[in-house]
Design a protein around this motif. Structure first.
Motif, short mmCIF file in Angstrom:
data_model
loop_
_atom_site.label_atom_id
_atom_site.label_comp_id
_atom_site.label_asym_id
_atom_site.label_seq_id
_atom_site.Cartn_x
_atom_site.Cartn_y
_atom_site.Cartn_z
N SER A 180 114.47 -84.77 92.40
CA SER A 180 114.03 -83.59 93.15
C SER A 180 113.35 -83.96 94.46
N VAL A 181 112.56 -85.03 94.45
CA VAL A 181 111.87 -85.46 95.66
C VAL A 181 112.88 -85.91 96.72
N VAL A 182 113.88 -86.69 96.30
CA VAL A 182 114.88 -87.17 97.26
C VAL A 182 115.74 -86.01 97.76
N TRP A 183 116.08 -85.08 96.89
CA TRP A 183 116.84 -83.90 97.33
C TRP A 183 116.03 -83.07 98.33
N ASP A 184 114.78 -82.78 97.95
CA ASP A 184 113.96 -81.90 98.78
C ASP A 184 113.68 -82.52 100.15
N ALA A 185 113.31 -83.80 100.15
CA ALA A 185 112.96 -84.45 101.41
C ALA A 185 114.18 -84.97 102.16
N GLY A 186 115.31 -85.12 101.47
CA GLY A 186 116.50 -85.68 102.09
C GLY A 186 117.57 -84.64 102.40
N ILE A 240 117.59 -106.83 106.16
CA ILE A 240 118.78 -106.44 105.41
C ILE A 240 119.90 -106.02 106.36
N THR A 241 119.54 -105.19 107.33
CA THR A 241 120.53 -104.66 108.28
C THR A 241 121.16 -105.80 109.08
N ARG A 242 120.33 -106.72 109.52
CA ARG A 242 120.83 -107.86 110.31
C ARG A 242 121.80 -108.70 109.47
N ALA A 243 121.42 -108.98 108.23
CA ALA A 243 122.28 -109.79 107.36
C ALA A 243 123.60 -109.09 107.08
N ARG A 244 123.54 -107.80 106.82
CA ARG A 244 124.76 -107.05 106.54
C ARG A 244 125.68 -107.00 107.76
N SER A 245 125.10 -106.91 108.93
CA SER A 245 125.92 -106.88 110.15
C SER A 245 126.63 -108.21 110.37
N ASN A 246 126.10 -109.27 109.75
CA ASN A 246 126.73 -110.59 109.82
C ASN A 246 127.67 -110.86 108.65
N GLY A 247 127.91 -109.84 107.85
CA GLY A 247 128.87 -109.96 106.77
C GLY A 247 128.30 -110.40 105.45
N GLN A 248 126.97 -110.49 105.34
CA GLN A 248 126.36 -110.93 104.09
C GLN A 248 126.25 -109.77 103.12
N ARG A 249 126.42 -110.06 101.83
CA ARG A 249 126.30 -109.01 100.81
C ARG A 249 124.84 -108.89 100.38
N VAL A 250 124.14 -108.00 101.04
CA VAL A 250 122.73 -107.74 100.75
C VAL A 250 122.59 -106.25 100.48
N TYR A 251 121.89 -105.92 99.40
CA TYR A 251 121.70 -104.53 99.01
C TYR A 251 120.21 -104.22 98.97
N GLY A 252 119.85 -102.98 99.31
CA GLY A 252 118.45 -102.60 99.34
C GLY A 252 118.18 -101.34 98.55
N GLU A 253 117.00 -101.31 97.95
CA GLU A 253 116.56 -100.20 97.10
C GLU A 253 115.30 -99.58 97.71
N ALA A 254 115.26 -98.27 97.77
CA ALA A 254 114.07 -97.55 98.24
C ALA A 254 113.48 -96.74 97.10
N LEU A 255 112.15 -96.69 97.03
CA LEU A 255 111.48 -95.89 96.02
C LEU A 255 111.20 -94.49 96.55
N ALA A 256 111.31 -93.51 95.68
CA ALA A 256 111.02 -92.13 96.07
C ALA A 256 109.62 -92.02 96.66
N GLY A 257 108.66 -92.74 96.06
CA GLY A 257 107.28 -92.68 96.55
C GLY A 257 107.15 -93.20 97.96
N HIS A 258 107.80 -94.32 98.25
CA HIS A 258 107.73 -94.89 99.60
C HIS A 258 108.37 -93.99 100.65
N LEU A 259 109.25 -93.11 100.22
CA LEU A 259 109.93 -92.21 101.16
C LEU A 259 109.05 -91.05 101.61
N VAL A 313 108.92 -78.78 95.22
CA VAL A 313 110.27 -79.23 95.58
C VAL A 313 111.26 -78.10 95.35
N LYS A 314 112.22 -78.01 96.24
CA LYS A 314 113.31 -77.04 96.11
C LYS A 314 114.58 -77.83 95.84
#
Length: 462
Positions: free
Chosen positions: A347-353, A249-268, A423-424
């Motif tokens: 809450s998971v993303v806030w607490d861990a992020g 994704i990062t490589r494609a975006r650096s070349n100007g391509q419109r690529v978007y990525g989604e992350a799951l709270a669990g995978h984080l 979680v806080k």
């Protein structure tokens, strides 16, 4: 009904500022300091708290018929659980069976979703191809507010889209002003690896991640991105779980391509050690695809969110109870894939992020709400605290704590992958369409109160 939220700090994706927020009906009508409000207005004290746009979970599966069973959460219980966690809009999936008419499938999901407590909208999966699919994609965009189409590159002999289907659907999406999304796993490789493991007698849940290593995800992500590049269409990669996919994704975006990525709270926050548990019920409870990865990949995903190469956070909320998961007790390939999380994502993303300094509060809003609204064309109706926006608001207590547990959750399924995590940072109040639906632990969700959200095509008016 008029509601005023007083004394809080409004946090949008671009800035944070002290302001009151006045809501009338289902809209925000004023944002500013020391606002006047009718004497009859409900007052919510947000002193010491943040006032943020309600969360948008870009990836849920409520009432999903899958792998011979149906998810434990229907559209009421699932959206209600989301409201308790600060998520006011879900993006669910219509998944036609192979050869099923798309409009027929869409109408079935609309019937199921009529009981939703929060707002909802749909991606529609393209699981097969002929001229009627081409036609029905146009009808869905023009008449039903659909502007995204999902493609499963996994699940061979079921709903997997081959390259011909990907090319034809991506091209049709571009014509319609819709965005293709993909579940990136090489379905043929997964199938062959599954068969190899079963032949070796490795039938338990610990074989699940072995059959879906990062390389099979990365191959599919690279292929989807390459197809999109050739056709000059944007593409959205769901549940990115490994560093190699993020690299693509990062490589494609650096070349100007419109690529978007989604992350799951669990995978984080959850790693692949869960599959090594001697408790087979526990291990099976974590079976989802892509699987949980090593900590190395978690660090990469956080870097992706921080750098802006991953854009949204979701859950892939797809709950099954222990009895349902037990269908695969002798064959891991028969364990229904899916975990929960719609209630806990924020809450998971806030607490861990945010609490660790990886994300600022504004960046948190960006990856839990605003980016989703912008990518899927419902901004500024959603994803911002501003005059004219929907009054979907979460009052966020950064000092509040909660210990996550299946015993106290509102979601169904009897299992929680975040079990025992304290979680806080938690919602103290959630408003959906201007109505208080959650307040200090009390859920007041109403079946049928949620609205279907039409998403205009990107080329509308062009």
């Amino acid at each position: 009904m008029t509601t005023i939220i007083r004394g809080g700090t409004v946090v949008n994706a671009d800035r944070a500022f002290r302001a009151d927020v006045l809501c009338y009906g289902d809209k925000i009508v004023a944002v500013g300091e020391n606002l006047d409000a009718p004497a009859s207005a409900r007052v919510i004290d947000a002193t010491g708290q943040y006032v943020m746009p309600g969360g948008i979970d870009t990836h849920t599966h409520m009432n999903l018929p899958f792998m011979g069973t149906v998810t434990a959460d229907d559209f009421f219980t699932g959206t209600a659980a989301g409201l308790a966690g600060g998520t006011t809009t879900i993006m669910d999936f219509v998944i036609p069976a192979p050869k099923q008419n798309l409009i027929e499938a869409y109408q079935q999901w609309r019937e199921w979703s009529a009981m939703s407590a929060g707002d909802y909208t749909f991606h529609v999966a393209i699981t097969w191809w002929d001229d009627t699919v081409h036609r029905d994609m146009g009808i869905l965009v023009r008449d039903h507010g659909v502007n995204s189409f999902k493609h499963f590159m996994a699940y061979k002999n079921a709903i997997m889209a081959d390259d011909e289907t990907l090319v034809k659907s991506f091209r049709r999406s571009l014509e319609l002003g819709a965005i293709p999304t993909v579940h990136a796993e090489n379905g043929e490789l997964v199938y062959q690896l599954q068969q190899d493991l079963l032949k070796k007698g490795l039938t338990g849940p610990s074989s699940h991640p072995l059959s879906r290593p990062p390389a099979v995800e990365a191959e599919a992500a690279n292929r989807a991105i390459a197809i999109a590049n050739v056709l000059n269409t944007p593409v959205y990669i769901v549940h990115v779980s490994c560093a190699e996919s993020l690299d693509a994704i990062t490589r494609a975006r650096s070349n100007g391509q419109r690529v978007y990525g989604e992350a799951l709270a669990g995978h984080l926050v959850i790693d692949d050690s869960v599959y090594q548990s001697d408790d087979l019920e526990f291990a099976a409870g974590h079976v989802m695809s892509p699987p949980f990865r090593s900590k190395h990949h978690q660090k990469a995903l956080w870097n992706g969110l921080q750098s802006g190469n991953l854009h949204t956070t979701a859950t892939d909320h797809c709950t099954f109870c222990a009895e349902q998961k037990a269908a695969g007790k002798d064959d891991f390939t028969k364990i229904p894939n899916g975990c929960g999380g719609v209630e806990d994502r924020m809450s998971v993303v806030w607490d861990a992020g945010v609490n660790t300094g990886v994300l600022t509060p504004s960046e948190f809003v960006r990856v839990t709400s605003t980016n989703a609204a912008q990518i899927f064309n419902i901004y500024p109706r959603k994803g911002v605290i501003a005059v004219g926006a929907d009054a979907d608001i979460v009052v966020w207590d950064p000092e509040g704590t909660r210990t996550i547990s299946a015993r106290t959750q509102f979601a169904k399924g009897g299992f929680n992958v975040f079990e025992g995590r304290t979680v806080k940072g938690i919602p103290s109040t959630t408003l959906a369409a201007g109505v208080v639906v959650f307040h200090r632990g009390e859920l007041m969700a109403v079946a049928g109160a949620g609205r279907h959200i039409d998403r205009p095509a990107f080329n509308q008016g062009a």
